[in-house]
Structure formats: C-alpha cells, structure tokens
Design a protein around this motif. Structure first.
Motif, PDB file in Angstrom:
ATOM      1  N   THR A 296       0.823  -1.210   0.000  1.00  0.00           N
ATOM      2  CA  THR A 296       0.000   0.000   0.000  1.00  0.00           C
ATOM      3  C   THR A 296       0.854   1.257   0.000  1.00  0.00           C
ATOM      4  OG1 THR A 296      -1.721  -1.192   1.204  1.00  0.00           O
ATOM      5  CG2 THR A 296      -1.843   1.211   1.245  1.00  0.00           C
ATOM      6  N   PHE A 297       1.981   1.192   0.693  1.00  0.00           N
ATOM      7  CA  PHE A 297       2.871   2.342   0.778  1.00  0.00           C
ATOM      8  C   PHE A 297       3.993   2.197  -0.235  1.00  0.00           C
ATOM      9  CE2 PHE A 297       1.475   1.568   5.232  1.00  0.00           C
ATOM     10  CZ  PHE A 297       0.652   2.676   5.342  1.00  0.00           C
ATOM     11  N   GLU A 298       4.153   3.175  -1.089  1.00  0.00           N
ATOM     12  CA  GLU A 298       5.334   3.194  -1.943  1.00  0.00           C
ATOM     13  C   GLU A 298       6.499   3.578  -1.053  1.00  0.00           C
ATOM     14  OE1 GLU A 298       4.992   5.568  -5.440  1.00  0.00           O
ATOM     15  OE2 GLU A 298       2.989   4.821  -5.885  1.00  0.00           O
ATOM     16  N   GLY A 299       7.655   3.143  -1.406  1.00  0.00           N
ATOM     17  CA  GLY A 299       8.811   3.517  -0.613  1.00  0.00           C
ATOM     18  C   GLY A 299       9.599   2.314  -0.147  1.00  0.00           C
ATOM     19  N   TYR A 300      10.219   2.448   0.997  1.00  0.00           N
ATOM     20  CA  TYR A 300      11.243   1.521   1.458  1.00  0.00           C
ATOM     21  C   TYR A 300      10.789   0.060   1.484  1.00  0.00           C
ATOM     22  CZ  TYR A 300      15.367  -0.076   3.857  1.00  0.00           C
ATOM     23  OH  TYR A 300      16.529  -0.719   4.159  1.00  0.00           O
ATOM     24  N   THR A 301       9.675  -0.228   2.100  1.00  0.00           N
ATOM     25  CA  THR A 301       9.271  -1.632   2.266  1.00  0.00           C
ATOM     26  C   THR A 301       8.623  -2.229   1.019  1.00  0.00           C
ATOM     27  OG1 THR A 301       7.131  -1.019   3.227  1.00  0.00           O
ATOM     28  CG2 THR A 301       8.974  -1.405   4.760  1.00  0.00           C
ATOM     29  N   ALA A 302       8.199  -1.412   0.099  1.00  0.00           N
ATOM     30  CA  ALA A 302       7.470  -1.907  -1.078  1.00  0.00           C
ATOM     31  C   ALA A 302       8.291  -2.888  -1.904  1.00  0.00           C
ATOM     32  CB  ALA A 302       7.015  -0.740  -1.947  1.00  0.00           C
ATOM     33  N   THR A 303       9.593  -2.710  -1.931  1.00  0.00           N
ATOM     34  CA  THR A 303      10.454  -3.574  -2.751  1.00  0.00           C
ATOM     35  C   THR A 303      11.296  -4.537  -1.915  1.00  0.00           C
ATOM     36  OG1 THR A 303      12.214  -1.917  -2.748  1.00  0.00           O
ATOM     37  CG2 THR A 303      10.610  -1.831  -4.563  1.00  0.00           C
ATOM     38  N   ARG A 304      10.996  -4.622  -0.627  1.00  0.00           N
ATOM     39  CA  ARG A 304      11.816  -5.448   0.262  1.00  0.00           C
ATOM     40  C   ARG A 304      10.998  -6.514   0.986  1.00  0.00           C
ATOM     41  NH1 ARG A 304      14.214  -0.455  -0.017  1.00  0.00           N
ATOM     42  NH2 ARG A 304      16.472  -0.468  -0.086  1.00  0.00           N
ATOM     43  N   LYS A 305       9.969  -7.027   0.348  1.00  0.00           N
ATOM     44  CA  LYS A 305       9.115  -8.044   0.947  1.00  0.00           C
ATOM     45  C   LYS A 305       9.682  -9.428   0.682  1.00  0.00           C
ATOM     46  CE  LYS A 305       5.665  -6.116  -1.187  1.00  0.00           C
ATOM     47  NZ  LYS A 305       4.431  -5.809  -1.797  1.00  0.00           N
ATOM     48  N   PRO A 306       9.402 -10.397   1.530  1.00  0.00           N
ATOM     49  CA  PRO A 306       8.472 -10.335   2.663  1.00  0.00           C
ATOM     50  C   PRO A 306       9.075  -9.610   3.860  1.00  0.00           C
ATOM     51  CG  PRO A 306       9.446 -12.510   2.556  1.00  0.00           C
ATOM     52  CD  PRO A 306       9.949 -11.741   1.359  1.00  0.00           C
ATOM     53  N   LEU A 307       8.191  -9.185   4.732  1.00  0.00           N
ATOM     54  CA  LEU A 307       8.555  -8.434   5.921  1.00  0.00           C
ATOM     55  C   LEU A 307       8.197  -9.250   7.158  1.00  0.00           C
ATOM     56  CD1 LEU A 307       6.848  -5.177   4.668  1.00  0.00           C
ATOM     57  CD2 LEU A 307       9.287  -5.678   4.567  1.00  0.00           C
ATOM     58  N   LEU A 308       8.962  -9.049   8.209  1.00  0.00           N
ATOM     59  CA  LEU A 308       8.693  -9.751   9.456  1.00  0.00           C
ATOM     60  C   LEU A 308       8.695  -8.735  10.594  1.00  0.00           C
ATOM     61  CD1 LEU A 308       8.398 -12.437  11.055  1.00  0.00           C
ATOM     62  CD2 LEU A 308      10.906 -12.465  11.195  1.00  0.00           C
ATOM     63  N   LEU A 309       7.616  -8.705  11.362  1.00  0.00           N
ATOM     64  CA  LEU A 309       7.575  -7.853  12.545  1.00  0.00           C
ATOM     65  C   LEU A 309       8.511  -8.452  13.592  1.00  0.00           C
ATOM     66  CD1 LEU A 309       6.285  -5.478  14.125  1.00  0.00           C
ATOM     67  CD2 LEU A 309       4.569  -7.131  14.934  1.00  0.00           C
ATOM     68  N   VAL A 310       9.554  -7.707  13.967  1.00  0.00           N
ATOM     69  CA  VAL A 310      10.526  -8.226  14.927  1.00  0.00           C
ATOM     70  C   VAL A 310      10.488  -7.499  16.263  1.00  0.00           C
ATOM     71  CG1 VAL A 310      12.097  -9.178  13.198  1.00  0.00           C
ATOM     72  CG2 VAL A 310      12.380  -6.799  13.938  1.00  0.00           C
ATOM     73  N   TYR A 311       9.786  -6.364  16.325  1.00  0.00           N
ATOM     74  CA  TYR A 311       9.708  -5.618  17.575  1.00  0.00           C
ATOM     75  C   TYR A 311       8.500  -4.699  17.538  1.00  0.00           C
ATOM     76  CZ  TYR A 311      10.878  -2.570  21.471  1.00  0.00           C
ATOM     77  OH  TYR A 311      10.840  -1.875  22.654  1.00  0.00           O
ATOM     78  N   SER A 312       7.820  -4.596  18.663  1.00  0.00           N
ATOM     79  CA  SER A 312       6.777  -3.583  18.820  1.00  0.00           C
ATOM     80  C   SER A 312       6.726  -3.168  20.279  1.00  0.00           C
ATOM     81  CB  SER A 312       5.416  -4.111  18.366  1.00  0.00           C
ATOM     82  OG  SER A 312       4.993  -5.194  19.164  1.00  0.00           O
ATOM     83  N   GLN A 313       6.366  -1.917  20.498  1.00  0.00           N
ATOM     84  CA  GLN A 313       6.237  -1.384  21.846  1.00  0.00           C
ATOM     85  C   GLN A 313       5.029  -0.460  21.874  1.00  0.00           C
ATOM     86  OE1 GLN A 313       9.730   0.652  23.269  1.00  0.00           O
ATOM     87  NE2 GLN A 313       8.773   1.236  25.198  1.00  0.00           N
TER      88      GLN A 313
END
Length: 98
Positions: free
Chosen positions: A34-51
């Motif tokens: 949905t977002f163009e930019g950094y993550t758009a071309t670097r999938k898959p993504l993994l959530l590694v931290y949240s606070q």
C-alpha cells in the motif's frame, strides 16, 4: 487508544522503523504494498519488535530516536538485551576534549 513503535525486518536483512495506531492493519498495508517507498520492494517483511505507547507523540518520538540508531543498537532492542543496548551506545559515544 494505544499507539505503537514497530520494527520490521525486510527480505534484504535491513530494518524499517515506524509508528501507528493500528499495528495489525499497518503491517498488512506494508505487506500489501500500500505504501510506496522503502518496504514496497523489500518483501516479505517480518515484525521483529513492537512497543505500546499511550500517545502518538511518545510513539513518534521513540520512532525518531530508533531511526537514528545503528544496526547493533536496533538488534539489541529487538533481542531485549538492554546491557547490549548500553554497550552499543557506548561504542558510538565520543568524548569531547576537556
């Protein structure tokens, strides 16, 4: 309403840091491209931290702080290694001449 700081590990091994008020929705948006930019071309993504934070201002301030950190500091945070986080911070600390 809670707000979240989050760190994603991208397919290329890099990290993306952001904040949101709906963590599940935001991760799905990143995965869907949905977002163009950094993550758009670097999938898959993994959530590694949240606070969780109680205000958007706190979450945003934390995001801005973590974005300035080097990889070692981010990885120590992800591991929950606060001793390692302090060590990584000391490695970047430069004393000013007295």
């Amino acid at each position: 309403m809670p707000f979240w700081l989050y760190i994603l590990r991208c397919a290329d091994g890099s990290y993306y840091t952001g904040h949101t008020d709906n963590l599940d929705q935001r991760i799905a948006q990143h995965e869907a491209g949905t977002f163009e930019g950094y993550t758009a071309t670097r999938k898959p993504l993994l959530l590694v931290y949240s606070q969780e934070f109680s205000s958007r201002e706190e979450a945003l301030a934390s995001e801005m702080q973590v974005k300035r950190w080097n990889r070692l500091k981010k990885e120590a945070l992800i591991r929950g290694d606060f001793g390692g986080l302090r060590q990584a911070a000391k490695k970047n600390f430069k004393r000013s001449p007295e």
